[in-house]
Design a protein around this motif. Structure first.
Motif, mmCIF file in Angstrom:
data_model
loop_
_atom_site.group_PDB
_atom_site.id
_atom_site.type_symbol
_atom_site.label_atom_id
_atom_site.label_comp_id
_atom_site.label_asym_id
_atom_site.label_seq_id
_atom_site.Cartn_x
_atom_site.Cartn_y
_atom_site.Cartn_z
ATOM 1 N N ALA A 173 10.083 -9.791 -12.499
ATOM 2 C CA ALA A 173 9.923 -8.415 -12.963
ATOM 3 C C ALA A 173 8.497 -7.925 -12.751
ATOM 4 O O ALA A 173 8.270 -6.782 -12.315
ATOM 5 C CB ALA A 173 10.308 -8.309 -14.438
ATOM 6 N N ASP A 174 7.516 -8.770 -13.050
ATOM 7 C CA ASP A 174 6.107 -8.402 -12.851
ATOM 8 C C ASP A 174 5.805 -8.145 -11.377
ATOM 9 O O ASP A 174 5.084 -7.193 -11.034
ATOM 10 C CB ASP A 174 5.185 -9.502 -13.384
ATOM 11 C CG ASP A 174 5.191 -9.590 -14.899
ATOM 12 O OD1 ASP A 174 5.646 -8.617 -15.535
ATOM 13 O OD2 ASP A 174 4.753 -10.622 -15.447
ATOM 14 N N THR A 175 6.351 -8.980 -10.510
ATOM 15 C CA THR A 175 6.135 -8.812 -9.067
ATOM 16 C C THR A 175 6.731 -7.497 -8.579
ATOM 17 O O THR A 175 6.096 -6.755 -7.812
ATOM 18 C CB THR A 175 6.764 -9.985 -8.291
ATOM 19 O OG1 THR A 175 6.168 -11.205 -8.717
ATOM 20 C CG2 THR A 175 6.551 -9.812 -6.793
ATOM 21 N N LEU A 176 7.941 -7.194 -9.034
ATOM 22 C CA LEU A 176 8.594 -5.945 -8.636
ATOM 23 C C LEU A 176 7.855 -4.725 -9.193
ATOM 24 O O LEU A 176 7.761 -3.691 -8.530
ATOM 25 C CB LEU A 176 10.043 -5.940 -9.108
ATOM 26 C CG LEU A 176 10.974 -6.952 -8.438
ATOM 27 C CD1 LEU A 176 12.374 -6.872 -9.032
ATOM 28 C CD2 LEU A 176 11.029 -6.724 -6.929
ATOM 29 N N THR A 177 7.334 -4.859 -10.403
ATOM 30 C CA THR A 177 6.573 -3.755 -10.998
ATOM 31 C C THR A 177 5.314 -3.467 -10.179
ATOM 32 O O THR A 177 4.983 -2.306 -9.905
ATOM 33 C CB THR A 177 6.187 -4.093 -12.448
ATOM 34 O OG1 THR A 177 7.379 -4.289 -13.219
ATOM 35 C CG2 THR A 177 5.391 -2.963 -13.072
ATOM 36 N N GLN A 178 4.614 -4.521 -9.768
ATOM 37 C CA GLN A 178 3.425 -4.340 -8.942
ATOM 38 C C GLN A 178 3.781 -3.730 -7.588
ATOM 39 O O GLN A 178 3.050 -2.880 -7.064
ATOM 40 C CB GLN A 178 2.713 -5.683 -8.741
ATOM 41 C CG GLN A 178 2.046 -6.223 -9.995
ATOM 42 C CD GLN A 178 1.049 -5.237 -10.599
ATOM 43 O OE1 GLN A 178 0.216 -4.663 -9.885
ATOM 44 N NE2 GLN A 178 1.139 -5.033 -11.901
ATOM 45 N N LEU A 179 4.915 -4.118 -7.043
ATOM 46 C CA LEU A 179 5.389 -3.535 -5.792
ATOM 47 C C LEU A 179 5.628 -2.039 -5.957
ATOM 48 O O LEU A 179 5.271 -1.233 -5.086
ATOM 49 C CB LEU A 179 6.689 -4.233 -5.373
ATOM 50 C CG LEU A 179 7.210 -3.985 -3.950
ATOM 51 C CD1 LEU A 179 6.233 -4.520 -2.917
ATOM 52 C CD2 LEU A 179 8.587 -4.635 -3.776
ATOM 53 N N ALA A 180 6.214 -1.679 -7.103
ATOM 54 C CA ALA A 180 6.460 -0.266 -7.388
ATOM 55 C C ALA A 180 5.148 0.509 -7.520
ATOM 56 O O ALA A 180 5.027 1.635 -7.018
ATOM 57 C CB ALA A 180 7.280 -0.131 -8.671
ATOM 58 N N TYR A 181 4.165 -0.094 -8.185
ATOM 59 C CA TYR A 181 2.886 0.590 -8.393
ATOM 60 C C TYR A 181 2.159 0.865 -7.080
ATOM 61 O O TYR A 181 1.320 1.764 -7.003
ATOM 62 C CB TYR A 181 1.990 -0.235 -9.309
ATOM 63 C CG TYR A 181 2.440 -0.245 -10.768
ATOM 64 C CD1 TYR A 181 3.473 0.582 -11.204
ATOM 65 C CD2 TYR A 181 1.837 -1.088 -11.703
ATOM 66 C CE1 TYR A 181 3.879 0.566 -12.529
ATOM 67 C CE2 TYR A 181 2.236 -1.103 -13.026
ATOM 68 C CZ TYR A 181 3.262 -0.277 -13.430
ATOM 69 O OH TYR A 181 3.668 -0.287 -14.745
ATOM 70 N N TYR A 182 2.481 0.097 -6.033
ATOM 71 C CA TYR A 182 1.920 0.368 -4.708
ATOM 72 C C TYR A 182 2.710 1.445 -3.969
ATOM 73 O O TYR A 182 2.396 1.780 -2.830
ATOM 74 C CB TYR A 182 1.880 -0.908 -3.869
ATOM 75 C CG TYR A 182 0.729 -1.818 -4.213
ATOM 76 C CD1 TYR A 182 -0.589 -1.481 -3.883
ATOM 77 C CD2 TYR A 182 0.945 -3.023 -4.881
ATOM 78 C CE1 TYR A 182 -1.646 -2.317 -4.206
ATOM 79 C CE2 TYR A 182 -0.109 -3.872 -5.205
ATOM 80 C CZ TYR A 182 -1.401 -3.510 -4.858
ATOM 81 O OH TYR A 182 -2.454 -4.338 -5.185
ATOM 82 N N GLY A 183 3.760 1.951 -4.629
ATOM 83 C CA GLY A 183 4.555 3.022 -4.026
ATOM 84 C C GLY A 183 5.611 2.545 -3.054
ATOM 85 O O GLY A 183 6.186 3.352 -2.311
#
Length: 293
Positions: A173-183
């Motif tokens: 979940a943390d990895t996917l969240t960081q991916l999202a924050y990069y757009g």
């Protein structure tokens, strides 16, 4: 306040009656302006000076409805363009304007449109619309602010990702969240799609599907992080707390919709910095201060 009131004989009921009377008067004026703009003459009040930036945020919360025993929806919209850093973790919004109502979505849209018009939103060089991804707010954004840069609130995004994956998969979940924050919305959707295919737990699979739909519906709000960075909806959520929750959602409270609407409109005067000017105008209209006349 005491100096102004010391000659006034008033009970709690008298104050309540005055509040309802003034709230009703304000609501009548709002409705008259709305009808003039949208139902009859199509005349809009003068807008503000052109801005380089306007930020719009919309949210809602429920108020306990005494009559039905269920909930009525308080919809809140804010507009601002300038802020100042006052501490490491706090910003002061300098020109915030708030609109709120218990009316349905269509009336909210029209009255909020008028508020945005007065604040110069539609003449701004850049408009940023921030929301939590609720379908009715996303629809409002498309209909009213089609040219705005839409941003999905990052806190709600992270919350939905974590709820779908659960504590046992917090690292994913943390990895996917960081991916999202990069757009990277496309990569995010592809990863979730693969996890849906691999998942054997029906309940978890349904949560992942719901997350996929949520991300897909708000894909532009994630991809736009690349354009303008990350901006959260904390301003409107704090406004909802101060304007609505602290007055209407205390323990054991329930309201009749008409009284709640009138009081909510009065609270808008205070939060928009119009309280003193409004009462000065009312006192001038009624030198006897008999507002029932």
């Amino acid at each position: 306040m005491l100096k102004n009131l010391h000659l006034l004989k008033a009970s709690a009921q008298t104050i309540l009656d005055m509040a309802c009377l003034e709230g009703a008067k304000l609501l009548e004026e709002d409705e008259k302006e709305r009808k003039t703009a949208f139902d009859t003459k199509a005349v809009f009040p003068a807008g503000a000076a052109r801005k380089s930036l306007a930020i719009v945020q919309v949210d809602s919360t429920g108020i306990n409805d005494r009559k039905s025993g269920s909930w009525m929806d308080a919809k809140v919209g804010i507009i601002y363009s300038r802020s100042a850093k006052i501490s490491k973790q706090r910003n002061l919004i300098l020109d915030k304007n708030i609109y709120a109502t218990l009316d349905g979505i269509e009336k909210f849209k029209q009255n909020f449109y008028l508020s945005c018009h007065k604040m110069g939103v539609f003449g701004a060089a850049t408009v940023i619309f921030v929301a939590d991804g609720m379908p009715w707010i996303k629809k409002l954004q498309k209909e009213m602010f089609g040219q705005a840069i839409y941003l999905l609130d990052p806190w709600h995004l992270a919350k939905n990702i974590n709820l779908a994956y659960g504590k046992q998969n917090s690292e994913i979940a943390d990895t996917l969240t960081q991916l999202a924050y990069y757009g990277e919305a496309a990569s995010l959707l592809e990863n979730i799609k693969l996890d849906i295919k691999r998942c054997r737990d029906p309940d978890k699979k349904e949560k992942l599907r719901s997350l996929y739909v949520y991300i897909r519906s708000n894909r532009d709000g994630i991809e736009n992080y690349k354009k303008v960075g990350i901006l959260g909806s904390g301003v409107v959520e704090k406004t909802v707390d101060i304007l609505v929750a602290r007055r209407f959602k205390l323990r054991g409270m329930s309201w009749y919709d008409k009284n709640a609407a009138k009081l909510l409109r009065l609270r808008l005067l205070k939060l928009n910095g119009e309280w003193d000017s409004y009462w000065e105008k009312r006192f001038n209209e009624n030198p006897s201060r008999n507002f029932r006349c």
